[in-house]
Scaffold this active site. Structure first.
Site, PDB file in Angstrom:
ATOM      1  N   ARG A 127       0.840  -1.203   0.000  1.00 55.81           N
ATOM      2  CA  ARG A 127       0.000   0.000   0.000  1.00 55.81           C
ATOM      3  C   ARG A 127       0.879   1.258   0.000  1.00 55.81           C
ATOM      4  NH1 ARG A 127      -4.679   0.960   4.417  1.00 55.81           N
ATOM      5  NH2 ARG A 127      -2.996   1.010   5.959  1.00 55.81           N
ATOM      6  N   ARG A 160       3.163   4.183   4.737  1.00 56.67           N
ATOM      7  CA  ARG A 160       2.928   4.526   6.137  1.00 56.67           C
ATOM      8  C   ARG A 160       3.909   3.755   7.009  1.00 56.67           C
ATOM      9  NH1 ARG A 160      -3.471   3.905   7.132  1.00 56.67           N
ATOM     10  NH2 ARG A 160      -2.624   3.014   9.052  1.00 56.67           N
TER      11      ARG A 160
HETATM   12  P1  AMP Z   1      -5.909   3.425  10.668  1.00 56.63           P
HETATM   13  O1  AMP Z   1      -5.500   4.491   9.717  1.00 56.63           O
HETATM   14  O2  AMP Z   1      -7.399   3.356  10.855  1.00 56.63           O
HETATM   15  O3  AMP Z   1      -5.290   2.090  10.343  1.00 56.63           O
HETATM   16  O4  AMP Z   1      -5.335   3.853  12.115  1.00 56.63           O
HETATM   17  C1  AMP Z   1      -3.953   4.020  12.336  1.00 56.63           C
HETATM   18  C2  AMP Z   1      -3.661   4.025  13.817  1.00 56.63           C
HETATM   19  O5  AMP Z   1      -4.369   5.109  14.463  1.00 56.63           O
HETATM   20  C3  AMP Z   1      -4.103   2.788  14.583  1.00 56.63           C
HETATM   21  O6  AMP Z   1      -3.159   1.722  14.478  1.00 56.63           O
HETATM   22  C4  AMP Z   1      -4.207   3.344  16.005  1.00 56.63           C
HETATM   23  O7  AMP Z   1      -2.925   3.555  16.569  1.00 56.63           O
HETATM   24  C5  AMP Z   1      -4.799   4.733  15.760  1.00 56.63           C
HETATM   25  N1  AMP Z   1      -6.279   4.711  15.756  1.00 56.63           N
HETATM   26  C6  AMP Z   1      -7.096   5.026  14.720  1.00 56.63           C
HETATM   27  N2  AMP Z   1      -8.394   4.929  15.069  1.00 56.63           N
HETATM   28  C7  AMP Z   1      -8.396   4.509  16.361  1.00 56.63           C
HETATM   29  C8  AMP Z   1      -9.429   4.206  17.297  1.00 56.63           C
HETATM   30  N3  AMP Z   1     -10.726   4.292  16.959  1.00 56.63           N
HETATM   31  N4  AMP Z   1      -9.071   3.813  18.541  1.00 56.63           N
HETATM   32  C9  AMP Z   1      -7.764   3.722  18.910  1.00 56.63           C
HETATM   33  N5  AMP Z   1      -6.743   3.983  18.082  1.00 56.63           N
HETATM   34  C10 AMP Z   1      -7.041   4.380  16.819  1.00 56.63           C
END
Ligand code: AMP
Length: 224
Positions: A127, A160
């Protein structure tokens, strides 16, 4: 209308949330994107969450909930939103139900995206994202036209930090321990409609599955 996307990292929550956002004219609230933007800007919140985001741990519930509370009261979210990456724990889901109920609202549809782990690891390692506009590419299934540059603004695509193999495995473990219980939480909920979409193949196939499932619920949707 409020929609929640559930599923492991790499299942395509961001991609399908964006597609649905264009069709339904609803904003996407992607907590991961919001945290990354705060980290990038070096804000207080960004400093608080940086370690969790970079290592694939979950940000503590109280921090996430505060962020969401501000957003659901914003002008932009008045007509409903599509949640991508929130809730991630049952405690967050319960709080979201409570916040929405206080405002006379609720979750209307939960869409679970389902993909086997080996596909996830392959998918996340390839990705890439555009640091300028946030568009998501995949070097195998959805590559940019020109080298590793964004089709829309020519910006060099980046990976990322948490899409590196070791962190992917950690994120999957965290998903199964902390977020997978949301599936039974929402399936047993009476208010929302629950859809399971197989997104292990191409985006085009997953898109067709999602549209068919939504039409099955009685939604009139324009297809691409
Ligand atoms: P994502 O882009 O949704 O994969 O999120 C990346 C990172 O942000 C995750 O691995 C968590 O560290 C943090 N994160 C995003 N959304 C949440 C959530 N609802 N609760 C806790 N951590 C979150």
């Amino acid at each position: 209308m409020n929609i929640v996307f559930l599923g492991p990292p790499g299942a395509g929550k961001g991609t399908y949330a964006d597609i649905l956002s264009n069709m339904l004219k609803l904003p996407v609230i992607a907590t991961g994107d919001l945290f990354r933007a705060e980290i990038e800007r070096g804000t207080e919140l960004g400093k608080k969450v940086e370690h969790y985001v970079k290592t694939g741990e979950l940000v503590p519930d109280d921090i996430v909930i505060k962020l969401i509370e501000n957003i659901i009261d914003s002008e932009e979210a008045k007509g409903g939103v599509i949640f991508d990456g929130f809730p991630r724990t049952v405690a967050q889901a319960k709080k979201l139900d409570e916040l929405l109920a206080q405002r006379g609202k609720g979750i209307d549809i939960v869409i679970e995206l389902s993909v086997p782990d080996d596909v996830i690891v392959r998918r996340l390692s390839s990705r890439r994202i555009c640091p300028k506009c946030g568009r998501i590419y995949n070097l195998i299934s959805n590559p940019p036209k020109d080298d590793e540059k964004c089709d829309f603004d020519g910006e060099k695509l980046i990976q990322r930090d948490d899409d590196k193999p070791e962190t992917i495995r950690k994120r999957l473990k965290v998903y199964y321990e902390r977020s997978a219980p949301l599936v039974s939480y929402y399936k047993s909920g009476k208010a929302s409609k629950y859809l399971i979409i197989d997104t292990s193949q191409s985006v085009e196939d997953g898109y067709k599955n999602m549209i068919a499932a939504l039409k099955g619920l009685g939604f009139e949707l324009r297809t691409r």
